[in-house]
Design an enzyme around this catalytic site. Structure first.
Site, PDB file in Angstrom:
ATOM      1  N   GLU A  29      -0.388  -3.398  -7.261  1.00  0.00           N
ATOM      2  CA  GLU A  29      -0.051  -2.536  -6.223  1.00  0.00           C
ATOM      3  C   GLU A  29      -0.940  -2.214  -5.205  1.00  0.00           C
ATOM      4  O   GLU A  29      -2.334  -2.414  -5.334  1.00  0.00           O
ATOM      5  CB  GLU A  29       0.659  -1.393  -6.995  1.00  0.00           C
ATOM      6  CG  GLU A  29      -0.554  -0.505  -7.451  1.00  0.00           C
ATOM      7  CD  GLU A  29      -0.484  -0.154  -9.063  1.00  0.00           C
ATOM      8  OE1 GLU A  29      -1.075   1.068  -9.334  1.00  0.00           O
ATOM      9  OE2 GLU A  29       0.305  -0.848  -9.917  1.00  0.00           O
ATOM     10  N   ASP A  30      -0.517  -1.506  -4.115  1.00  0.00           N
ATOM     11  CA  ASP A  30      -1.399  -1.045  -3.097  1.00  0.00           C
ATOM     12  C   ASP A  30      -2.100   0.162  -3.713  1.00  0.00           C
ATOM     13  O   ASP A  30      -1.411   0.947  -4.402  1.00  0.00           O
ATOM     14  CB  ASP A  30      -0.674  -0.580  -1.833  1.00  0.00           C
ATOM     15  CG  ASP A  30      -1.226  -1.323  -0.736  1.00  0.00           C
ATOM     16  OD1 ASP A  30      -1.937  -2.223  -0.835  1.00  0.00           O
ATOM     17  OD2 ASP A  30      -0.841  -0.720   0.476  1.00  0.00           O
ATOM     18  N   LYS A  31      -3.202   0.650  -3.015  1.00  0.00           N
ATOM     19  CA  LYS A  31      -3.633   2.015  -3.396  1.00  0.00           C
ATOM     20  C   LYS A  31      -2.672   3.045  -3.068  1.00  0.00           C
ATOM     21  O   LYS A  31      -2.768   4.269  -3.742  1.00  0.00           O
ATOM     22  CB  LYS A  31      -4.959   2.185  -2.558  1.00  0.00           C
ATOM     23  CG  LYS A  31      -5.617   3.354  -2.822  1.00  0.00           C
ATOM     24  CD  LYS A  31      -7.033   3.492  -1.881  1.00  0.00           C
ATOM     25  CE  LYS A  31      -7.774   4.621  -2.063  1.00  0.00           C
ATOM     26  NZ  LYS A  31      -8.991   4.676  -1.098  1.00  0.00           N
ATOM     27  N   SER A  34       0.688   3.038  -2.971  1.00  0.00           N
ATOM     28  CA  SER A  34       1.818   2.895  -3.578  1.00  0.00           C
ATOM     29  C   SER A  34       2.019   3.971  -4.923  1.00  0.00           C
ATOM     30  O   SER A  34       1.124   3.979  -5.489  1.00  0.00           O
ATOM     31  CB  SER A  34       2.070   1.143  -4.309  1.00  0.00           C
ATOM     32  OG  SER A  34       2.184   0.682  -3.075  1.00  0.00           O
ATOM     33  N   LYS A  82       3.764  -6.952   1.433  1.00  0.00           N
ATOM     34  CA  LYS A  82       3.316  -6.603   2.702  1.00  0.00           C
ATOM     35  C   LYS A  82       3.410  -7.975   3.495  1.00  0.00           C
ATOM     36  O   LYS A  82       3.898  -8.014   4.610  1.00  0.00           O
ATOM     37  CB  LYS A  82       2.031  -6.038   2.857  1.00  0.00           C
ATOM     38  CG  LYS A  82       1.809  -4.793   2.395  1.00  0.00           C
ATOM     39  CD  LYS A  82       0.476  -3.938   2.799  1.00  0.00           C
ATOM     40  CE  LYS A  82       0.586  -2.618   2.747  1.00  0.00           C
ATOM     41  NZ  LYS A  82      -0.879  -1.645   2.876  1.00  0.00           N
TER      42      LYS A  82
END
Length: 381
Positions: A225-227, A229, A348
């Site tokens: 995951e993204d930071k 998210s 993304k």
């Protein structure tokens, strides 16, 4: 003539030239006689031979095994375990003298002195602690150094599975490794492989180190995951292997940590050997370079009709399917996408179309950017 009668002359020849203790003498012949006690056989063979000198082979090492037994008991006092095994390091000169006797009298197929020492230590430790000796899959392993007089102990790794929910943004999934040891474990990081605990990995590791002890923690993530998210719903599954744990049971099934909540903690046999297949349900907020309308957004439904090709820098190509897709227009140049897809699709890049085909930018024929995305569900197949 019985086998015992045959070995008596050989034993007498050896005793005329060498002083041997009961253990070392008996060990030379127990396998031929299918006996289990080296000491008792040695005592029987020496009944007419008395000597007060030190054993030629072991220098009376077996008389001092209780000293090393107590060392083992002290080493294991902080560990929970039900089975063990023993290894040993002894002086090379002892092994050399043992080899001399076995070679000179052509004694084949017998245990070496190192094997006998570990067997005796195992018997003594098992009798004292009521723990089981297990050479195949022990929960702790002793390495007793009889040469330098110390004992090393290692416990079998422990693997757990669980799920975490991350209700805050700006929190990394993975922890940066210790710069001194690159994650292997050293004195600077207290042998954990990480110095800080400011990530999902860090908080779970710190919790488990406090509950179970141990050195390093190796994670297997079911997706990334993204930071920024959020991880919502039932959370993201993970596996973690704790090296050298002191305890083997975790009473806590869940934990509310500083930034995350962990649930479904349970001990499992091992981490997956192959990547697990999973589906993710994501909510993504997307901005566009041009004005969008409902008619244009309807084109996104076509994404479920054929696989999405993902190209990596290494040249590897994979295909991922969009299982369902919904959208909600926010304003003239932004919308929210709700979609379920096969794990491994880079969200993304899927939006921008960077080495992903077809991407959302390609479908809408305009430049699109993912502002942030959150996970509502991660389902293991």
């Amino acid at each position: 003539m019985t086998t015992y009668q045959k070995i008596i002359p050989i034993a007498n020849q050896i005793l005329k030239k060498y002083d041997l203790c009961d253990h070392c003498l008996g060990r030379l012949f127990t396998k031929q006689l299918y006996l289990s006690s080296n000491k008792l056989l040695g005592k029987k063979l020496k009944k007419n031979s008395k000597s007060s000198q030190r054993c030629y082979i072991c220098k009376n090492l077996f008389d001092n095994l209780n000293y090393f037994l107590n060392m083992m008991i002290d080493s294991a006092s902080h560990y929970s375990y039900s089975s063990f095994s023993v290894g040993a390091t002894i002086k090379p000169s002892i092994i050399d003298r043992d080899d001399v006797i076995r070679s000179k009298y052509k004694l084949k197929g017998i245990d070496g002195i190192k094997t006998d020492v570990t067997k005796e230590l195992g018997k003594l430790f098992s009798k004292k602690t009521k723990k089981s000796f297990d050479s195949l899959d022990p929960e702790i392993v002793f390495t007793v150094n009889l040469k330098d007089e110390f004992c090393d102990i290692r416990s079998k790794s422990l693997t757990l599975s669980g799920r975490y929910v991350k209700p805050v943004r700006g929190f990394l999934q993975k922890q940066k490794s210790c710069s001194n040891c690159s994650g292997k474990g050293c004195r600077i990081c207290d042998f954990h492989g990480i110095k800080e605990f400011d990530s999902v990995e860090g908080e779970i590791s710190q919790f488990l180190f406090k509950k179970l002890g141990g050195t390093t923690a190796k994670f297997t993530w079911i997706g990334g995951e993204d930071k920024s998210s959020l991880i919502l719903g039932t959370g993201r599954p993970f596996f973690v292997k704790i090296q050298n744990p002191h305890k083997r049971k975790l009473r806590a099934k869940s934990a509310n940590l500083e930034h995350i909540k962990v649930s479904n903690f349970k001990i499992v046999a091992d981490s997956p050997k192959k990547p697990l297949k999973f589906n993710s349900s994501v909510e993504a907020r997307i901005s566009t370079s041009s004005i969008i309308d409902a008619k244009l957004l309807r084109k996104l439904k076509n994404l479920t009709k054929k696989p999405i090709a993902v190209y990596e820098k290494s040249g590897k190509r994979s295909e991922k399917r969009i299982l369902s897709i919904k959208y909600k227009k926010s304003d003239e140049t932004s919308f929210t996408l709700f979609f379920k897809f096969e794990g491994g699709l880079p969200v993304k890049r899927f939006v921008t179309g960077d080495d992903v085909s077809p991407g959302i930018s390609q479908i809408l024929d305009m430049s699109c950017k993912c502002l942030e995305f959150d996970f509502h569900d991660v389902e293991v197949k």
